[in-house]
Write a protein that holds these residues in place. Structure first.
Motif, PDB file in Angstrom:
ATOM      1  N   UNK A   7       0.476   6.116 -19.498  1.00 49.33           N
ATOM      2  CA  UNK A   7       1.368   4.998 -19.152  1.00 49.33           C
ATOM      3  C   UNK A   7       0.846   3.677 -19.703  1.00 49.33           C
ATOM      4  N   UNK A   8      -0.437   3.430 -19.536  1.00 48.14           N
ATOM      5  CA  UNK A   8      -0.998   2.145 -19.955  1.00 48.14           C
ATOM      6  C   UNK A   8      -1.065   2.012 -21.471  1.00 48.14           C
ATOM      7  N   UNK A   9      -1.368   3.101 -22.166  1.00 57.97           N
ATOM      8  CA  UNK A   9      -1.414   3.022 -23.626  1.00 57.97           C
ATOM      9  C   UNK A   9      -0.001   2.877 -24.219  1.00 57.97           C
ATOM     10  N   UNK A  10       0.977   3.468 -23.570  1.00 61.88           N
ATOM     11  CA  UNK A  10       2.371   3.257 -24.003  1.00 61.88           C
ATOM     12  C   UNK A  10       2.772   1.803 -23.792  1.00 61.88           C
ATOM     13  N   UNK A  11       2.363   1.234 -22.656  1.00 61.77           N
ATOM     14  CA  UNK A  11       2.653  -0.175 -22.382  1.00 61.77           C
ATOM     15  C   UNK A  11       1.965  -1.078 -23.401  1.00 61.77           C
ATOM     16  N   UNK A  12       0.716  -0.759 -23.728  1.00 60.78           N
ATOM     17  CA  UNK A  12      -0.035  -1.551 -24.708  1.00 60.78           C
ATOM     18  C   UNK A  12       0.656  -1.525 -26.070  1.00 60.78           C
ATOM     19  N   UNK A  13       1.116  -0.354 -26.489  1.00 58.07           N
ATOM     20  CA  UNK A  13       1.786  -0.233 -27.790  1.00 58.07           C
ATOM     21  C   UNK A  13       3.076  -1.049 -27.824  1.00 58.07           C
ATOM     22  N   UNK A  14       3.846  -0.991 -26.753  1.00 62.85           N
ATOM     23  CA  UNK A  14       5.086  -1.777 -26.699  1.00 62.85           C
ATOM     24  C   UNK A  14       4.789  -3.269 -26.718  1.00 62.85           C
ATOM     25  N   UNK A  15       3.793  -3.688 -25.946  1.00 56.95           N
ATOM     26  CA  UNK A  15       3.422  -5.107 -25.894  1.00 56.95           C
ATOM     27  C   UNK A  15       2.977  -5.594 -27.268  1.00 56.95           C
ATOM     28  N   UNK A  39      -6.449  -1.181 -18.581  1.00 54.51           N
ATOM     29  CA  UNK A  39      -7.191  -0.167 -19.324  1.00 54.51           C
ATOM     30  C   UNK A  39      -8.695  -0.305 -19.112  1.00 54.51           C
ATOM     31  N   UNK A  40      -9.160  -1.550 -18.930  1.00 47.66           N
ATOM     32  CA  UNK A  40     -10.577  -1.745 -18.629  1.00 47.66           C
ATOM     33  C   UNK A  40     -10.938  -1.071 -17.309  1.00 47.66           C
ATOM     34  N   UNK A  41     -10.063  -1.233 -16.317  1.00 44.58           N
ATOM     35  CA  UNK A  41     -10.287  -0.587 -15.015  1.00 44.58           C
ATOM     36  C   UNK A  41     -10.276   0.932 -15.157  1.00 44.58           C
ATOM     37  N   UNK A  42      -9.315   1.437 -15.914  1.00 43.47           N
ATOM     38  CA  UNK A  42      -9.208   2.882 -16.126  1.00 43.47           C
ATOM     39  C   UNK A  42     -10.463   3.439 -16.808  1.00 43.47           C
ATOM     40  N   UNK A  43     -10.903   2.767 -17.865  1.00 46.33           N
ATOM     41  CA  UNK A  43     -12.072   3.263 -18.612  1.00 46.33           C
ATOM     42  C   UNK A  43     -13.333   3.252 -17.750  1.00 46.33           C
ATOM     43  N   UNK A  44     -13.452   2.275 -16.891  1.00 48.01           N
ATOM     44  CA  UNK A  44     -14.610   2.275 -15.984  1.00 48.01           C
ATOM     45  C   UNK A  44     -14.542   3.450 -15.017  1.00 48.01           C
ATOM     46  N   UNK A  71       1.248   2.586 -14.349  1.00 50.11           N
ATOM     47  CA  UNK A  71      -0.152   2.872 -14.606  1.00 50.11           C
ATOM     48  C   UNK A  71      -1.038   2.443 -13.455  1.00 50.11           C
ATOM     49  N   UNK A  72      -0.691   1.318 -12.845  1.00 51.81           N
ATOM     50  CA  UNK A  72      -1.444   0.852 -11.672  1.00 51.81           C
ATOM     51  C   UNK A  72      -1.266   1.819 -10.508  1.00 51.81           C
ATOM     52  N   UNK A  73      -0.050   2.351 -10.355  1.00 50.80           N
ATOM     53  CA  UNK A  73       0.196   3.353  -9.313  1.00 50.80           C
ATOM     54  C   UNK A  73      -0.671   4.592  -9.549  1.00 50.80           C
ATOM     55  N   UNK A  74      -0.689   5.057 -10.782  1.00 54.51           N
ATOM     56  CA  UNK A  74      -1.466   6.251 -11.110  1.00 54.51           C
ATOM     57  C   UNK A  74      -2.954   6.021 -10.886  1.00 54.51           C
ATOM     58  N   UNK A  75      -3.429   4.829 -11.227  1.00 52.32           N
ATOM     59  CA  UNK A  75      -4.834   4.490 -10.965  1.00 52.32           C
ATOM     60  C   UNK A  75      -5.140   4.553  -9.472  1.00 52.32           C
ATOM     61  N   UNK A  76      -4.236   4.001  -8.671  1.00 50.64           N
ATOM     62  CA  UNK A  76      -4.439   3.985  -7.222  1.00 50.64           C
ATOM     63  C   UNK A  76      -4.453   5.402  -6.646  1.00 50.64           C
ATOM     64  N   UNK A  77      -3.710   6.304  -7.288  1.00 51.29           N
ATOM     65  CA  UNK A  77      -3.640   7.687  -6.816  1.00 51.29           C
ATOM     66  C   UNK A  77      -4.710   8.583  -7.448  1.00 51.29           C
ATOM     67  N   UNK A  78      -5.514   8.024  -8.365  1.00 43.87           N
ATOM     68  CA  UNK A  78      -6.547   8.810  -9.022  1.00 43.87           C
ATOM     69  C   UNK A  78      -6.025   9.710 -10.115  1.00 43.87           C
ATOM     70  N   UNK A  79      -4.800   9.473 -10.580  1.00 40.41           N
ATOM     71  CA  UNK A  79      -4.199  10.275 -11.653  1.00 40.41           C
ATOM     72  C   UNK A  79      -4.554   9.615 -12.989  1.00 40.41           C
ATOM     73  N   UNK A  80      -5.787   9.832 -13.438  1.00 38.16           N
ATOM     74  CA  UNK A  80      -6.321   9.064 -14.558  1.00 38.16           C
ATOM     75  C   UNK A  80      -5.669   9.420 -15.891  1.00 38.16           C
ATOM     76  N   UNK A  96       0.778  -1.226   0.000  1.00 42.58           N
ATOM     77  CA  UNK A  96       0.000   0.000   0.000  1.00 42.58           C
ATOM     78  C   UNK A  96       0.813   1.282   0.000  1.00 42.58           C
ATOM     79  N   UNK A  97       2.127   1.183  -0.180  1.00 42.67           N
ATOM     80  CA  UNK A  97       2.987   2.370  -0.199  1.00 42.67           C
ATOM     81  C   UNK A  97       3.202   2.782  -1.660  1.00 42.67           C
ATOM     82  N   UNK A  98       2.221   3.495  -2.207  1.00 45.57           N
ATOM     83  CA  UNK A  98       2.229   3.816  -3.633  1.00 45.57           C
ATOM     84  C   UNK A  98       3.357   4.782  -3.994  1.00 45.57           C
ATOM     85  N   UNK A  99       3.615   5.761  -3.136  1.00 40.28           N
ATOM     86  CA  UNK A  99       4.670   6.740  -3.424  1.00 40.28           C
ATOM     87  C   UNK A  99       6.031   6.064  -3.535  1.00 40.28           C
ATOM     88  N   UNK A 100       6.312   5.181  -2.605  1.00 36.80           N
ATOM     89  CA  UNK A 100       7.600   4.474  -2.645  1.00 36.80           C
ATOM     90  C   UNK A 100       7.651   3.518  -3.830  1.00 36.80           C
TER      91      UNK A 100
END
Length: 338
Positions: free
Chosen positions: A267-275, A291-296, A252-261, A219-223
């Motif tokens: 971050x997630x779309x860059x990851x998707x493109x690389x993948x 991305x499904x979580x983000x879009x919701x 991207x998961x960190x940003x989601x947890x912090x509400x930085x949509x 739960x230490x998102x900043x660290x």
């Protein structure tokens, strides 16, 4: 004399492949061209294997696969000595990245079963590590841990710091998934000085990435973000596309947890493109899921459903690759390590 020159080029390329992938690719290419000019097919095959390794660092999985298949074909007709084990091990890694788990398991099992004349002890250890990673991908974390601990024993017996650190990192990931976070951190701390002494930037980035994941679990998102940013910087500096995509997913998961949509979306779309560029089903599945979580969260229900559908289909494809009979037989012969 030409043989000695080619061997020298390949030895240097192998040492640089994890830290200076571009230089390693160039050196291996020089070695291959010299081998072709001299009609030395076994060394041509060996050079192709090193080139393939460097290609995987750039995320060029398809190109690496082509190079390895050519190398093995040359080896079948002209011999390739210890490079055969290298080729099969690298081929397994490419198949694993592409989500072709049955083919990966066949290659790793073949590595374990090769005669000593066709595989170096260190490559055989890497095959054991790979089998553990395959079990991890099938969410069999206890069995994965047993394989990685076996590999660690063999690596320590071989007095190989690089392989020892690889085993310790894999053990840490297994322990993390089993919820043994303090033990996971202890394993990473044991690996870090070995990795730094070896100047293995790929492994150093992986250690920081796993530390970030552990911080997230606590739960230490900043660290977690700090550790993941260190990993991302290293991977970008040394052009490790797979590592970069993985880091972006976790960020991207960190940003989601912090509400930085908006940040999470980037971050997630860059990851998707690389993948997508690498053809990594595992990373693609995770990117679609995030991305499904983000879009919701953004109220984009229809788009979220499409990402969720893509995730479920990729996940189905990954998990339907049942373990090959060859791997099942191998499992019966390997006693568990505790």
């Amino acid at each position: 004399m030409a043989t000695q020159d080619i061997d020298a080029l390949l030895d240097r390329a192998r040492r640089l492949v994890s830290s200076h992938s571009g230089e390693a690719l160039a050196l291996a290419g020089q070695a291959r061209e010299l081998a072709v000019a001299e009609g030395l097919q076994d060394l041509q095959a060996a050079a192709l294997v090193v080139e393939a390794h460097a290609m995987t660092m750039f995320g060029q999985q398809a190109e690496a696969l082509d190079a390895l298949l050519v190398a093995l074909d040359l080896g079948d007709h002209h011999g390739m000595g210890l490079a055969r084990g290298d080729a099969l091990q690298m081929l397994a890694r490419v198949y694993y990245t592409r989500g072709e788990y049955e083919r990966a398991s066949d290659c790793w099992c073949a590595c374990v079963e090769l005669e000593d004349a066709d595989i170096a002890p260190t490559v055989r250890i890497r095959a054991h590590v790979g089998l553990g990673q395959l079990l991890y991908a099938h969410e069999q974390y206890d069995s994965a841990l047993a394989h990685h601990r076996r590999a660690l024993v063999l690596a320590e017996e071989s007095d190989d710091p690089q392989l020892t650190s690889s085993c310790l990192i894999n053990i840490a990931v297994d322990l993390m998934r089993l919820g043994l976070l303090s033990d996971a951190i202890a394993s990473l701390k044991q690996a870090l000085p070995l990795v730094r002494a070896d100047k293995n930037y790929e492994y150093e980035a992986e250690i920081y990435s796993v530390l970030g994941q552990i911080d997230m679990a606590r739960g230490d998102i900043e660290r977690a973000r700090m550790s993941l940013m260190v990993a991302l910087k290293i991977n970008r500096l040394h052009v490790n596309s797979w590592g970069e995509a993985s880091n972006l997913l976790w960020l991207g998961q960190c940003s989601l947890a912090e509400g930085l949509l908006e940040t999470a979306d980037d971050e997630l779309r860059s990851a998707l493109a690389l993948a997508q560029s690498m053809g990594s089903q595992h990373l693609l599945a995770n990117a679609h899921h995030a991305l499904a979580t983000l879009c919701r969260s953004n109220g984009q229900t229809e788009i979220a459903d499409k990402h969720e559908l893509s995730y479920r289909e990729l996940r189905r494809q990954l998990l339907e690759h049942a373990r090959s009979p060859r791997l099942a037989t191998m499992e019966l012969r390997l006693s568990p390590v505790t």
